[in-house]
Write a protein that holds these residues in place. Structure first.
Motif, PDB file in Angstrom:
ATOM      1  N   PRO A   1       0.818  -1.227   0.000  1.00  0.00           N
ATOM      2  CA  PRO A   1       0.000   0.000   0.000  1.00  0.00           C
ATOM      3  C   PRO A   1       0.853   1.280   0.000  1.00  0.00           C
ATOM      4  N   ALA A   2       1.923   1.292   0.771  1.00  0.00           N
ATOM      5  CA  ALA A   2       2.792   2.478   0.811  1.00  0.00           C
ATOM      6  C   ALA A   2       3.551   2.637  -0.507  1.00  0.00           C
ATOM      7  N   ILE A   3       3.970   1.543  -1.095  1.00  0.00           N
ATOM      8  CA  ILE A   3       4.681   1.598  -2.383  1.00  0.00           C
ATOM      9  C   ILE A   3       3.747   2.138  -3.460  1.00  0.00           C
ATOM     10  N   ARG A   4       2.521   1.627  -3.530  1.00  0.00           N
ATOM     11  CA  ARG A   4       1.554   2.114  -4.524  1.00  0.00           C
ATOM     12  C   ARG A   4       1.278   3.601  -4.338  1.00  0.00           C
ATOM     13  N   ASN A   5       1.171   4.042  -3.092  1.00  0.00           N
ATOM     14  CA  ASN A   5       0.938   5.456  -2.809  1.00  0.00           C
ATOM     15  C   ASN A   5       2.086   6.304  -3.362  1.00  0.00           C
ATOM     16  N   ASN A   6       3.321   5.901  -3.093  1.00  0.00           N
ATOM     17  CA  ASN A   6       4.486   6.662  -3.573  1.00  0.00           C
ATOM     18  C   ASN A   6       4.532   6.710  -5.096  1.00  0.00           C
TER      19      ASN A   6
ATOM     20  N   LYS B   1      13.529   5.332 -12.889  1.00  0.00           N
ATOM     21  CA  LYS B   1      14.459   5.618 -11.784  1.00  0.00           C
ATOM     22  C   LYS B   1      13.708   6.122 -10.551  1.00  0.00           C
ATOM     23  N   GLU B   2      12.735   6.994 -10.784  1.00  0.00           N
ATOM     24  CA  GLU B   2      11.966   7.542  -9.660  1.00  0.00           C
ATOM     25  C   GLU B   2      11.124   6.455  -8.993  1.00  0.00           C
ATOM     26  N   ILE B   3      10.528   5.579  -9.784  1.00  0.00           N
ATOM     27  CA  ILE B   3       9.730   4.486  -9.220  1.00  0.00           C
ATOM     28  C   ILE B   3      10.633   3.539  -8.441  1.00  0.00           C
ATOM     29  N   ARG B   4      11.798   3.270  -8.961  1.00  0.00           N
ATOM     30  CA  ARG B   4      12.759   2.399  -8.263  1.00  0.00           C
ATOM     31  C   ARG B   4      13.119   2.976  -6.902  1.00  0.00           C
ATOM     32  N   ARG B   5      13.332   4.282  -6.853  1.00  0.00           N
ATOM     33  CA  ARG B   5      13.662   4.956  -5.597  1.00  0.00           C
ATOM     34  C   ARG B   5      12.472   4.916  -4.631  1.00  0.00           C
ATOM     35  N   GLU B   6      11.275   5.210  -5.153  1.00  0.00           N
ATOM     36  CA  GLU B   6      10.088   5.285  -4.293  1.00  0.00           C
ATOM     37  C   GLU B   6       9.595   3.909  -3.840  1.00  0.00           C
ATOM     38  N   ALA B   7       9.922   2.852  -4.580  1.00  0.00           N
ATOM     39  CA  ALA B   7       9.463   1.510  -4.217  1.00  0.00           C
ATOM     40  C   ALA B   7      10.137   0.999  -2.947  1.00  0.00           C
ATOM     41  N   VAL B   8      11.347   1.452  -2.670  1.00  0.00           N
ATOM     42  CA  VAL B   8      12.062   0.965  -1.486  1.00  0.00           C
ATOM     43  C   VAL B   8      12.017   1.955  -0.320  1.00  0.00           C
TER      44      VAL B   8
ATOM     45  N   PRO C   1       9.468   3.136   1.509  1.00  0.00           N
ATOM     46  CA  PRO C   1       8.674   2.727   2.677  1.00  0.00           C
ATOM     47  C   PRO C   1       9.404   1.730   3.588  1.00  0.00           C
ATOM     48  N   MET C   2      10.396   1.048   3.057  1.00  0.00           N
ATOM     49  CA  MET C   2      11.142   0.071   3.834  1.00  0.00           C
ATOM     50  C   MET C   2      12.332   0.700   4.554  1.00  0.00           C
ATOM     51  N   GLY C   3      12.466   2.017   4.437  1.00  0.00           N
ATOM     52  CA  GLY C   3      13.552   2.714   5.111  1.00  0.00           C
ATOM     53  C   GLY C   3      14.833   2.772   4.303  1.00  0.00           C
TER      54      GLY C   3
ATOM     55  N   LYS D   1      28.848  13.136   2.248  1.00  0.00           N
ATOM     56  CA  LYS D   1      29.636  11.986   1.816  1.00  0.00           C
ATOM     57  C   LYS D   1      29.043  10.681   2.326  1.00  0.00           C
ATOM     58  N   LYS D   2      27.782  10.475   2.029  1.00  0.00           N
ATOM     59  CA  LYS D   2      27.125   9.230   2.396  1.00  0.00           C
ATOM     60  C   LYS D   2      27.575   8.124   1.449  1.00  0.00           C
ATOM     61  N   ARG D   3      27.697   6.919   1.982  1.00  0.00           N
ATOM     62  CA  ARG D   3      28.019   5.774   1.154  1.00  0.00           C
ATOM     63  C   ARG D   3      26.795   5.448   0.304  1.00  0.00           C
ATOM     64  N   PRO D   4      26.971   5.241  -0.992  1.00  0.00           N
ATOM     65  CA  PRO D   4      25.804   4.952  -1.834  1.00  0.00           C
ATOM     66  C   PRO D   4      25.156   3.631  -1.415  1.00  0.00           C
ATOM     67  N   VAL D   5      23.834   3.641  -1.403  1.00  0.00           N
ATOM     68  CA  VAL D   5      23.058   2.469  -1.025  1.00  0.00           C
ATOM     69  C   VAL D   5      22.636   1.754  -2.292  1.00  0.00           C
ATOM     70  N   GLU D   6      22.800   0.434  -2.297  1.00  0.00           N
ATOM     71  CA  GLU D   6      22.396  -0.350  -3.459  1.00  0.00           C
ATOM     72  C   GLU D   6      20.935  -0.744  -3.317  1.00  0.00           C
ATOM     73  N   SER D   7      20.174  -0.536  -4.357  1.00  0.00           N
ATOM     74  CA  SER D   7      18.747  -0.836  -4.320  1.00  0.00           C
ATOM     75  C   SER D   7      18.508  -2.332  -4.491  1.00  0.00           C
ATOM     76  N   PRO D   8      17.648  -2.908  -3.656  1.00  0.00           N
ATOM     77  CA  PRO D   8      17.285  -4.307  -3.850  1.00  0.00           C
ATOM     78  C   PRO D   8      16.378  -4.501  -5.074  1.00  0.00           C
ATOM     79  N   VAL D   9      15.781  -3.409  -5.562  1.00  0.00           N
ATOM     80  CA  VAL D   9      15.001  -3.465  -6.800  1.00  0.00           C
ATOM     81  C   VAL D   9      15.984  -3.225  -7.937  1.00  0.00           C
ATOM     82  N   THR D  10      16.221  -4.250  -8.745  1.00  0.00           N
ATOM     83  CA  THR D  10      17.241  -4.135  -9.781  1.00  0.00           C
ATOM     84  C   THR D  10      16.747  -3.432 -11.034  1.00  0.00           C
ATOM     85  N   GLN D  11      15.422  -3.505 -11.286  1.00  0.00           N
ATOM     86  CA  GLN D  11      14.909  -2.891 -12.512  1.00  0.00           C
ATOM     87  C   GLN D  11      13.412  -2.645 -12.381  1.00  0.00           C
TER      88      GLN D  11
END
Length: 192
Positions: free
Chosen positions: A113-118, A142-149, A151-153, A173-183
């Motif tokens: 529900p939170a992912i769909r909202n975003n 790219k924006e959907i990939r960012r917004e899909a994760v 809600p999970m923090g 200088k934050k370490r880049p976070v790898e998205s668990p959503v690959t595509q």
């Protein structure tokens, strides 16, 4: 007759030795095959452990092991009014998220529900001109990939930020976070 009986005893003893040799040979072959299989499994296990250590380095889609199919999480189709000012336009878009880990796919479903909202919020801020271009679709993915994760923090860096915001991030200088959503894959894309 005594010689005939002695000949039969010798034949029986000789046949017994042959059977014993065959049984020992079969047991020896089975043991060797078992040891070989055990060594191969240990070698494979050791190779997977080494691969796991290498895969911890961030890289795009590094989680997918060769030969392992990815997991797809289809979202229900989105129908949204677009941000066009001169005319009322809407879009109907089908989206599927590709993830490398089936366990993460289950976690995504819990936050749906939170992912769909975003995703709806992102879509409602787009114009038809933005969505109809290839670059616009790539930016949307790219924006959907960012917004899909989110809600999970998981906070991903926005690659298309303006200069002021990007200079602020450089100071942190934050370490880049790898998205668990690959595509992000589009299964339908209708703009009217």
């Amino acid at each position: 007759m005594a010689t005939a009986a002695a000949g039969n005893d010798a034949a029986v003893k000789g046949g017994g030795k042959k059977k014993l040799i065959i049984i020992v040979a079969i047991v020896l072959v089975v043991v060797l095959v078992g040891v070989g299989a055990l060594l191969m499994m240990k070698k494979k296990s050791h190779a997977e452990d080494e691969e796991g250590a290498v895969e911890e380095k961030p890289a795009a889609a590094a989680h997918v092991k060769p030969g392992t199919p990815p997991t797809f999480v289809p979202l229900d189709p989105f129908t949204v009014n677009l941000a066009d000012k001169e005319v009322d336009r809407f879009a109907q878009i089908g989206i599927t998220l590709e993830v490398a880990d089936p366990k993460f796919a289950d976690q995504l479903k819990a936050y749906m529900p939170a992912i769909r909202n975003n995703v709806l919020i992102v879509l409602s801020h787009k114009t038809s001109a933005e969505l109809l271009s290839v670059e616009g679709k790539e930016t949307l993915a790219k924006e959907i990939r960012r917004e899909a994760v989110r809600p999970m923090g998981i906070e991903l860096d926005d690659e298309d930020e303006d200069e002021g915001a990007s200079s602020k991030k450089k100071k942190k200088k934050k370490r880049p976070v790898e998205s668990p959503v690959t595509q992000v894959l589009f299964s339908t894309f209708i703009v009217q």
